[in-house]
Design a protein around this motif. Structure first.
Motif, PDB file in Angstrom:
ATOM      1  N   ARG A  63       5.993  11.744  -1.656  1.00 18.41           N
ATOM      2  CA  ARG A  63       7.364  11.205  -1.665  1.00 18.41           C
ATOM      3  C   ARG A  63       8.131  11.616  -0.407  1.00 18.41           C
ATOM      4  NH1 ARG A  63       6.785  13.018  -7.194  1.00 18.41           N
ATOM      5  NH2 ARG A  63       6.547  11.201  -8.572  1.00 18.41           N
ATOM      6  N   THR A  64       7.942  12.861   0.044  1.00 18.37           N
ATOM      7  CA  THR A  64       8.628  13.314   1.266  1.00 18.37           C
ATOM      8  C   THR A  64       8.145  12.550   2.488  1.00 18.37           C
ATOM      9  OG1 THR A  64       8.860  15.530   0.298  1.00 18.37           O
ATOM     10  CG2 THR A  64       9.106  15.331   2.694  1.00 18.37           C
ATOM     11  N   LEU A  65       6.844  12.368   2.593  1.00 20.90           N
ATOM     12  CA  LEU A  65       6.298  11.620   3.734  1.00 20.90           C
ATOM     13  C   LEU A  65       6.739  10.167   3.702  1.00 20.90           C
ATOM     14  CD1 LEU A  65       2.658  13.074   3.758  1.00 20.90           C
ATOM     15  CD2 LEU A  65       4.476  13.526   5.432  1.00 20.90           C
ATOM     16  N   PHE A  66       6.891   9.585   2.485  1.00 23.16           N
ATOM     17  CA  PHE A  66       7.352   8.205   2.407  1.00 23.16           C
ATOM     18  C   PHE A  66       8.788   8.080   2.922  1.00 23.16           C
ATOM     19  CE2 PHE A  66       9.631   4.938  -0.035  1.00 23.16           C
ATOM     20  CZ  PHE A  66       8.925   3.817   0.365  1.00 23.16           C
ATOM     21  N   ILE A 122      11.739   6.512  10.020  1.00 23.66           N
ATOM     22  CA  ILE A 122      11.217   6.173  11.353  1.00 23.66           C
ATOM     23  C   ILE A 122      11.070   4.664  11.506  1.00 23.66           C
ATOM     24  CG2 ILE A 122       9.211   6.402  12.863  1.00 23.66           C
ATOM     25  CD1 ILE A 122       8.768   9.183  11.698  1.00 23.66           C
ATOM     26  N   ASN A 123      10.599   3.998  10.464  1.00 25.61           N
ATOM     27  CA  ASN A 123      10.406   2.546  10.561  1.00 25.61           C
ATOM     28  C   ASN A 123      11.734   1.805  10.708  1.00 25.61           C
ATOM     29  OD1 ASN A 123       7.614   2.759  10.323  1.00 25.61           O
ATOM     30  ND2 ASN A 123       7.691   2.703   8.083  1.00 25.61           N
ATOM     31  N   LEU A 164       0.816  -1.211   0.000  1.00 27.20           N
ATOM     32  CA  LEU A 164       0.000   0.000   0.000  1.00 27.20           C
ATOM     33  C   LEU A 164       0.853   1.266   0.000  1.00 27.20           C
ATOM     34  CD1 LEU A 164      -2.819  -1.040   2.519  1.00 27.20           C
ATOM     35  CD2 LEU A 164      -2.835  -1.117   0.018  1.00 27.20           C
ATOM     36  N   GLU A 165       2.046   1.184   0.557  1.00 26.55           N
ATOM     37  CA  GLU A 165       2.920   2.354   0.581  1.00 26.55           C
ATOM     38  C   GLU A 165       3.505   2.643  -0.819  1.00 26.55           C
ATOM     39  OE1 GLU A 165       4.215   4.642   3.286  1.00 26.55           O
ATOM     40  OE2 GLU A 165       2.114   4.072   3.519  1.00 26.55           O
ATOM     41  N   LEU A 173       4.929   2.495  10.408  1.00 27.50           N
ATOM     42  CA  LEU A 173       4.148   3.736  10.429  1.00 27.50           C
ATOM     43  C   LEU A 173       3.939   4.229   9.003  1.00 27.50           C
ATOM     44  CD1 LEU A 173       2.920   6.107  12.101  1.00 27.50           C
ATOM     45  CD2 LEU A 173       5.189   7.174  11.980  1.00 27.50           C
ATOM     46  N   SER A 174       2.736   4.713   8.681  1.00 25.91           N
ATOM     47  CA  SER A 174       2.424   5.259   7.365  1.00 25.91           C
ATOM     48  C   SER A 174       1.879   6.678   7.530  1.00 25.91           C
ATOM     49  CB  SER A 174       1.387   4.387   6.647  1.00 25.91           C
ATOM     50  OG  SER A 174       1.023   4.967   5.412  1.00 25.91           O
TER      51      SER A 174
END
Length: 838
Positions: free
Chosen positions: A717-720, A726-727, A702-703, A780-781
């Motif tokens: 793209r920045t949030l990914f 973090i993951n 899904l990511e 985290l997503s």
């Protein structure tokens, strides 16, 4: 003194020298124009026609269109044929464009009266069959001039035949092929002026580049289309006789200029054996004809040129080769081309049907008849039928599966209904019911049997692969069904098939070329012959001449075609149900639903699939038209093939409903195989026609799914990248938190774990194995923050908070607190639901 005079000569008198040169050239030009005949006799080396041609070429660049045409009219009036014959090829090319398509000439295919009224009226007056250009043609025709036309620009079968030194079967090319001299570039045809003009006029439809899609030109309004209609009405008149040629002198009318080569008698058209056709070109012989036939030689030439240039792009051998799906198309007609051919067919029917009843009777054949009457009988069966059949076969098999096929369809239907263009045609009844086809047209139906039956089967095969929910496609089915449902027509077709399938008549092998056309006694205007065997012979000769001796005929009213018709009836019923479902959905769906869904207040498909798209494209009116066309088409098919109400009801029940218990569309018809679902032939038809479909969902990570139209690409793209960092850094801590059995573990699992396989609609076993083999840990997503909807809701919340004097920071804290409470409630509900699962 020398150094003084040269600067003065260059600075003080240049204008005087140029003026003197201009005056002398002007006097020379006037002298040549005024004494053109005397100078030609006294000084043949001056080459005055070349001077005239150069002058006209210069004027074509420097003068406006109207002035050029006025000058051409004066030149045609004043100059003799001896000087005009040199400018004739250039003038024809400048009007119709070059054969290679580089020069467009006057661009008659785009010239319209409502867009360019002045240029349109001038061009039409100049090129009118009674205008100056045709007067020039007759002026040159009277002097027996010849003009070379390159064989390389002729249609494919004709060009191949001549290049192989085989004389084509059309009399149009007899005694015209010229061998090149030693070192020559190619073969040429030696044409008289009228032939040369009509060749260029007809080929300009083919050789010029197709009109650009952005240019919306209505073909029936353009100058070329109207000129074709005028030429047909002038040279193939439905009333009266062929018009006399134009007046070539102020004193009166000259006699009809005879063709350079006498035409072939009608009795020999189409009756050559194959071995006679393949005779060497070097043995061309002159054809002796009745001198009275000279009166219609222009009409005969016009028709033969139009048919050869527009239809003769496929031979029987080429057509048989084209049946292979890997065959490369040799020629692709355009929609404009098809519309012009339809105009020709409609006029030919009117021309052939203009015979008086006493002229069309069999007894009239034995008496002396005018060449024009004989030509009317021969026009359609002997000049058009075979080439049109191959042309239509190619269009039916290779035309794109879109609405542009309507042009080909209407051309075919126009040919199938000669009674529409008969002078005694009946008025349409008040109840809009199709009028009965008179028995007098039975010979035409039987002698054109393949035009009805074979092409109808070709249409069925096409329409079974189209989207019948579209109103344009539904209209085409309705049009064909309505034509074939005319009373008495189906019985005539069935009678023709019975005559062809009679086993009594045996035609010797390799003799089918002998039957390329029926005799005059078999004309479609004649009554039925008294002996049925003679009629069967004509039907068989028609089929063998078009398909070959070894053809495999599929009866239109046989079991194979009936199966196709039943399948079409089934698809029509399915399309009607789909159209009704779309109509109901259109009524139920408010116009603002998509906007509300975008804002998040309605259901939105996360995969970007909206069923409302079809509603926007079709509209309520088109859905209503589709249902109306299909309903009438189904009724017409029931009448043609005598389908019972029970059969149609059984088809409807076999389809079942288009919705299941939950109100969702059923899947296409398929069977379960080892690797998943396999479509059946019915399922493929359902998908092609848009009747059913698979619900396509993204089954991967899904990511990593594609960025949607409702997301900001750079922000996603920045949030990914942020969530991936973090993951990686807190992977062990997230695993430990999700492994706890208390409420904190449930809360973390709700946010950090993906949905289980049971919560996702995986339709293929392969997908299940792939997902099971790639189980992922907690992560985290943050992708939801890149959605326009989420950002708009946040801005709306801050705006509402500002109205209550709440600052951004307190508002953010309130939102976080509210989400935590919401997440806690959802966690409790989720855990309680798992406890009740078996």
């Amino acid at each position: 003194m020398t150094t003084f005079r040269r600067p003065m000569a260059g600075r003080c008198f240049p204008s005087l020298k140029r003026a003197a040169q201009w005056v002398s050239q002007w006097f020379l030009k006037v002298a040549i124009f005024d004494s053109r005949v005397e100078a030609a006799m006294a000084f043949p080396h001056l080459q005055q026609p070349s001077f005239l041609l150069a002058s006209l070429k210069t004027d074509s660049v420097n003068k406006p269109f109207a002035q050029r045409c006025q000058d051409l009219v004066k030149v045609i009036e004043d100059f003799p044929a001896k000087e005009l014959h040199t400018i004739f090829p250039w003038l024809v090319e400048s009007i119709f464009g070059s054969l290679d398509g580089v020069l467009v000439g006057w661009n008659l295919r785009c010239l319209q009266g409502r867009v360019n009224p002045v240029e349109y009226s001038i061009a039409m007056e100049f090129l009118d069959p009674g205008g100056p250009m045709m007067k020039l043609v007759y002026k040159l025709q009277a002097e027996d001039y010849r003009f070379d036309f390159p064989v390389s620009y002729l249609p494919g079968p004709v060009k191949a035949s001549i290049q192989e030194r085989v004389l084509p079967d059309s009399p149009l090319y007899h005694n015209k092929v010229q061998f090149p001299p030693t070192g020559g570039l190619g073969l040429n045809l030696a044409l008289n002026p009228f032939e040369y003009y009509i060749f260029y006029f007809a080929l300009s439809l083919i050789t010029q580049k197709p009109l650009p899609v952005s240019l919306h030109v209505r073909t029936s309004d353009c100058a070329y289309f109207i000129l074709v209609d005028r030429y047909l009405s002038w040279f193939l008149p439905t009333e009266g006789s062929v018009p006399p040629p134009l007046s070539c002198s102020p004193g009166g009318t000259s006699p009809s200029p005879a063709p350079r080569t006498p035409p072939m008698p009608f009795a020999s058209y189409g009756l050559h054996h194959t071995s006679l056709l393949k005779r060497h070109i070097s043995h061309q012989t002159s054809v002796n004809a009745d001198p009275a036939s000279h009166e219609i030689w222009r009409s005969e030439t016009l028709l033969q040129v139009f048919v050869e240039m527009w239809l003769h792009h496929y031979s029987l051998e080429m057509y048989q080769k084209m049946q292979s799906p890997h065959a490369k198309e040799s020629f692709t007609p355009t929609e404009e081309h098809v519309l012009v051919v339809r105009l020709l067919l409609k006029h030919l029917h009117a021309f052939a049907n203009s015979l008086k009843p006493e002229q069309a009777s069999p007894s009239a054949h034995s008496h002396a008849t005018s060449p024009l009457e004989e030509f009317k009988r021969a026009a359609v069966p002997r000049f058009v039928q075979q080439k049109l059949y191959l042309f239509l076969q190619h269009c039916f098999g290779h035309w794109p599966l879109d609405a542009s096929f309507r042009a080909v369809l209407e051309m075919w239907l126009s040919y199938l209904q000669p009674w529409r263009y008969a002078p005694e045609k009946q008025a349409q009844s008040s109840d809009s019911q199709p009028r009965c086809v008179s028995e007098k047209w039975a010979p035409f139906v039987q002698e054109n049997l393949l035009m009805y039956t074979k092409l109808f089967v070709g249409f069925l095969n096409r329409v079974l692969r189209t989207d019948l929910v579209s109103a344009k496609n539904a209209l085409m089915v309705f049009r064909v069904a309505k034509v074939f449902a005319q009373p008495n027509l189906a019985e005539m077709i069935q009678k023709g098939e019975q005559l062809f399938l009679e086993p009594e008549l045996v035609i010797p092998h390799r003799q089918h070329r002998l039957f390329t056309a029926p005799t005059f006694t078999g004309s479609f205007l004649s009554p039925w012959p008294p002996v049925v065997t003679d009629t069967a012979f004509k039907v068989k000769s028609h089929v063998y001449s078009l398909e070959g001796q070894d053809c495999k005929y599929t009866p239109m009213f046989g079991p194979e075609v009936r199966t196709l018709v039943l399948r079409l009836a089934q698809l029509i019923t399915q399309a009607k149900q789909t159209a009704k479902a779309i109509s109901d959905q259109c009524v139920e769906s408010p116009t603002g639903r998509s906007f509300l869904s975008w804002l998040g207040f309605g259901s939105m498909d996360p995969n970007g699939s909206y069923s409302a798209n079809d509603l926007d494209e079709m509209g309520q009116d088109n859905v209503r038209k589709t249902d109306e066309y299909l309903e009438k088409a189904l009724e017409y098919l029931r009448q043609i093939f005598r389908l019972s109400e029970a059969q149609l009801t059984q088809l409807t029940l076999a389809l079942g409903t288009t919705q299941n218990e939950n109100g969702k569309k059923q899947l296409p018809d398929c069977i379960v195989g080892e690797d998943g679902l396999i479509l059946t032939p019915l399922g493929r038809y359902q998908i092609i026609n848009g009747l059913r479909r698979f619900e396509i969902e993204y089954q991967g990570d899904l990511e990593l799914q594609p960025i949607r139209s409702y997301e900001i690409a750079s922000l996603v793209r920045t949030l990914f990248r942020l969530s991936s960092t973090i993951n990686r850094r807190f992977a062990d801590q997230m695993v430990a938190l999700c492994s706890r059995d208390d409420f904190l573990g449930s809360f973390c699992r709700y946010h950090l774990m993906e949905p289980t396989l049971g919560g996702r609609h995986l339709l293929s076993p392969v997908g299940r194995r792939q997902v099971a083999g790639h189980a992922r840990g907690p992560r985290l997503s943050l992708r939801f923050l890149g959605s326009y909807r989420t950002l708009l809701l946040l801005l709306l919340a801050f705006f509402v908070a500002s109205l209550f004097c709440i600052g951004p920071l307190p508002c953010a804290l309130l939102l976080i607190l509210g989400y935590i409470l919401y997440a806690m409630a959802m966690t409790l509900l989720t855990e309680r639901g798992k406890l009740h699962q078996p």
